[in-house]
Write a protein that holds these residues in place. Structure first.
Motif, PDB file in Angstrom:
ATOM      1  N   GLU A 125     118.251 -37.183  34.702  1.00 17.74           N
ATOM      2  CA  GLU A 125     118.121 -37.642  36.081  1.00 17.74           C
ATOM      3  C   GLU A 125     116.698 -37.457  36.593  1.00 17.74           C
ATOM      4  O   GLU A 125     116.182 -38.272  37.344  1.00 17.74           O
ATOM      5  N   ASP A 126     116.052 -36.350  36.168  1.00 17.63           N
ATOM      6  CA  ASP A 126     114.688 -36.072  36.590  1.00 17.63           C
ATOM      7  C   ASP A 126     113.717 -36.772  35.644  1.00 17.63           C
ATOM      8  O   ASP A 126     113.307 -36.237  34.611  1.00 17.63           O
ATOM      9  N   GLN A 127     113.363 -38.011  35.986  1.00 15.78           N
ATOM     10  CA  GLN A 127     112.505 -38.808  35.110  1.00 15.78           C
ATOM     11  C   GLN A 127     111.058 -38.306  35.075  1.00 15.78           C
ATOM     12  O   GLN A 127     110.262 -38.765  34.266  1.00 15.78           O
ATOM     13  N   ASN A 262     127.158 -52.193  32.993  1.00 15.88           N
ATOM     14  CA  ASN A 262     128.236 -51.721  33.860  1.00 15.88           C
ATOM     15  C   ASN A 262     128.704 -50.317  33.500  1.00 15.88           C
ATOM     16  O   ASN A 262     129.514 -49.724  34.212  1.00 15.88           O
ATOM     17  N   ARG A 263     128.202 -49.791  32.381  1.00 21.63           N
ATOM     18  CA  ARG A 263     128.663 -48.494  31.904  1.00 21.63           C
ATOM     19  C   ARG A 263     127.640 -47.383  32.071  1.00 21.63           C
ATOM     20  O   ARG A 263     127.993 -46.215  32.036  1.00 21.63           O
ATOM     21  N   SER A 264     126.379 -47.738  32.193  1.00 19.40           N
ATOM     22  CA  SER A 264     125.334 -46.714  32.222  1.00 19.40           C
ATOM     23  C   SER A 264     124.340 -46.978  33.343  1.00 19.40           C
ATOM     24  O   SER A 264     123.687 -48.029  33.362  1.00 19.40           O
ATOM     25  N   HIS A 265     124.214 -46.032  34.267  1.00 19.42           N
ATOM     26  CA  HIS A 265     123.225 -46.217  35.341  1.00 19.42           C
ATOM     27  C   HIS A 265     121.814 -46.050  34.789  1.00 19.42           C
ATOM     28  O   HIS A 265     120.850 -46.578  35.348  1.00 19.42           O
ATOM     29  N   PHE A 266     121.679 -45.344  33.652  1.00 21.26           N
ATOM     30  CA  PHE A 266     120.363 -45.251  33.008  1.00 21.26           C
ATOM     31  C   PHE A 266     119.909 -46.641  32.544  1.00 21.26           C
ATOM     32  O   PHE A 266     118.735 -47.008  32.673  1.00 21.26           O
ATOM     33  N   MET A 267     120.860 -47.413  32.008  1.00 22.92           N
ATOM     34  CA  MET A 267     120.514 -48.763  31.565  1.00 22.92           C
ATOM     35  C   MET A 267     120.187 -49.653  32.761  1.00 22.92           C
ATOM     36  O   MET A 267     119.263 -50.473  32.701  1.00 22.92           O
ATOM     37  N   ARG A 268     120.929 -49.516  33.858  1.00 17.47           N
ATOM     38  CA  ARG A 268     120.623 -50.314  35.049  1.00 17.47           C
ATOM     39  C   ARG A 268     119.223 -49.990  35.562  1.00 17.47           C
ATOM     40  O   ARG A 268     118.466 -50.895  35.930  1.00 17.47           O
ATOM     41  N   ASN A 269     118.895 -48.708  35.602  1.00 18.44           N
ATOM     42  CA  ASN A 269     117.554 -48.319  36.064  1.00 18.44           C
ATOM     43  C   ASN A 269     116.476 -48.893  35.161  1.00 18.44           C
ATOM     44  O   ASN A 269     115.426 -49.353  35.620  1.00 18.44           O
ATOM     45  N   THR A 270     116.732 -48.865  33.848  1.00 15.67           N
ATOM     46  CA  THR A 270     115.766 -49.410  32.887  1.00 15.67           C
ATOM     47  C   THR A 270     115.568 -50.905  33.104  1.00 15.67           C
ATOM     48  O   THR A 270     114.442 -51.406  33.110  1.00 15.67           O
TER      49      THR A 270
END
Length: 574
Positions: A125-127, A262-270
């Motif tokens: 979470e802490d990028q 739709n499964r990973s908010h990390f992927m959405r952020n990317t």
């Protein structure tokens, strides 16, 4: 196709091959001659181009023929002699083969540049703790000899000046795509699309995110720099051809990302960070890029639920349903569908025309503030439906509904009060179901969908009751059989006090919430009454036995008054 055209033939000092099956300008014939040494290519003008590589075959995309790059093509009659295209191709391939030997050194340079990033954990979470991946588009060019690049540029210029642009770009693009594949493999990153078994593996998600960042920030910018260095000034539409080169790899990465969005908010952020960069490396209007922008827009719109404080129907739900209705009732699309069924047009022509109509429809709506993009991409889950022969237009709609439903579900969790999140889902799903029936959208929303939607609605009603009203009902459940009457009476007084407090608070808050239609409102209130009124009536009956004639001193609400209070829930009308 790279192999010797003469492999398996006995060695001869001189071989002549006639190409009689290909049409040539009148008064002209082609003769093809193998030169004595496979290391020297003699052009049609008599110039020699020394090559340190074996004879190779080339497939000419524009002609559909296969020829050896060491063959000589010369005009026998009529007009000024034309420069030998096969000789020029051999020169180009020689330059490419020499540069291929430098791949290891180039990739090593890239590897050192991205080493810290590759070793880091990017799923945090802490990028701030993730090392910055700085872009440098000169790594490939600086790792190669200027002389080798100059030779490549000259060979490409000769090919282009002779009118063999497609052949030249075909060979160059295949070479650079292979370099991209080798780069990702060497760095330990995925060089092919994820399969459905990989979507829940965190290490696969992390590896894909790293591959996307390195491709978008390092590999593609370096390819652009190298491409411009080789072709700038001699090739028109440089930008378009560069995008064609990168599109295959870019879309391979984006396809995998789309399965995970739709499964990973990390992927959405990317994707939010990189989609603009990928868009610059793919052919204009690429459908996968448009779908990802569509997805991110829906998530962005639903992410902020502050402007739907009552839990009502979201504007994006209205937009999607309006769009689906306009497509289903579009006369031109209906006519095309009928023509397809009657086999008056081919399926490919139907798809192409429907695609144009859908794009035009959305373009017109976007001018009125509707920011939906055209969805024409089908992911892995729809391959079976394609094989079943479902129409493209229907599949576009299915994909849009699927995306809307998953986005609503994910973003209902953004409400600080979980109970309001359940109301949000009930409202939006109820609206979709009612609109689908009212506007006769049966071909899209069939019986199976309506059954599933009803089931999900009921699940959310139960979650709503459990989250909000079960707490109140639990205050009415007391085991006082073993207690002294005076102790039991005091305990019941306390519980009744807290029940009144919670009941008032809940009713005051939920009176400001919204339900999209009266039938759903009545269904929810009836569900509350079914669990609350019997328990409350039983509690009051037992309480009266312990307290006696002073019981009404403590009772704030009778059964009828509780019902009246419940009728004040969900008073906000949209």
């Amino acid at each position: 196709m790279i192999s010797s055209i003469f492999s398996g033939l006995p060695h001869q000092d001189h071989v002549v091959v006639e190409f009689g099956s290909h049409s040539q300008p009148q008064g002209t014939s082609l003769s093809v001659t193998q030169v004595d040494s496979p290391q020297t290519i003699v052009t049609g003008t008599g110039n020699a181009c020394s090559q340190p590589h074996p004879v190779i075959d080339m497939v000419w995309p524009s002609r559909g023929t296969t020829r050896s790059a060491s063959q000589i093509v010369s005009h026998q009659e009529g007009g000024a002699p034309r420069e030998n295209i096969d000789g020029n191709m051999a020169c180009l391939m020689g330059c490419i083969e020499a540069l291929k030997k430098e791949n290891g050194r180039v990739i090593s340079t890239i590897s050192m540049h991205v080493d810290k990033y590759l070793k880091a954990n990017v799923l945090v979470e802490d990028q701030i703790s993730v090392p910055e991946l700085y872009g440098d588009d000169n790594m490939v060019v600086d790792s190669l000899s200027p002389g080798m690049i100059s030779n490549l540029r000259e060979s490409a210029e000769k090919m282009l000046s002779d009118g063999f642009e497609k052949e030249c770009l075909h060979v160059y693009s295949n070479w650079r795509r292979e370099f991209l594949r080798e780069s990702l493999c060497t760095l330990g990153l995925p060089d092919q699309e994820l399969n459905m078994e990989d979507i829940n593996k965190m290490e696969k998600i992390e590896s894909l995110i790293k591959a996307m960042n390195i491709a978008a920030r390092i590999l593609f910018p370096n390819e652009r720099r190298f491409f411009n260095l080789v072709f700038s000034g001699s090739l028109s539409s440089c930008e378009f051809h560069f995008r064609e080169l990168c599109t295959e790899w870019a879309i391979s990465l984006l396809n995998s990302a789309l399965v995970l969005v739709n499964r990973s908010h990390f992927m959405r952020n990317t994707l939010q960070q990189l989609i603009g960069k990928f868009e610059l490396c793919t052919t204009p209007g690429n459908i996968v890029v448009l779908l990802i922008r569509q997805t991110l827009y829906i998530y962005e719109a639903l992410d902020d639920v502050s402007h739907i404080p009552s839990g009502g129907v979201h504007p994006i739900t209205l937009e999607v349903m309006y769009y689906i209705y306009s497509v289903c009732k579009n006369r031109e699309i209906s006519k095309l569908r009928q023509d397809l069924k009657e086999e008056k047009i081919s399926s490919s022509l139907y798809s192409a025309r429907v695609r144009v109509l859908l794009e035009n429809s959305l373009e017109a709506k976007s001018k009125n503030g509707n920011r939906l993009y055209f969805i024409g991409y089908l992911d892995l889950s729809w391959e079976s439906k394609l094989r079943q022969g479902l129409e493209d237009g229907m599949l576009y709609m299915y994909r849009m509904i699927e995306l809307l439903e998953s986005s609503l579900e994910a973003n209902s969790k953004n409400y600080k009060n979980p109970t309001l999140g359940y109301v949000f889902i009930m409202n939006n799903r109820r609206f979709i179901g009612v609109e689908a029936k009212r506007k006769e959208l049966g071909p899209i929303f069939g019986d199976d969908w309506h059954h599933e939607n009803t089931s999900i609605l009921q699940q959310n009603v139960e979650l709503y009751l459990r989250s909000s009203w079960n707490k109140i009902v639990n205050l009415l459940k007391l085991d006082i059989n073993q207690l002294e009457p005076s102790v039991a009476a005091e305990l019941m007084k306390d519980n009744l006090h807290w029940l009144n407090e919670h009941f008032d608070h809940t009713c005051n808050i939920q009176s400001l919430w919204s339900v999209c239609d009266e039938e759903l409102r009545e269904q929810i209130i009836k569900s509350i009454e079914n669990i609350l009124l019997p328990a409350y009536g039983s509690f009051i009956g037992r309480f009266e036995k312990f307290v006696g004639k002073n019981v009404y001193k403590y009772i704030k609400y009778g059964i009828g008054e509780v019902q009246d209070q419940l009728k004040n829930l969900f008073l906000i009308r949209e």
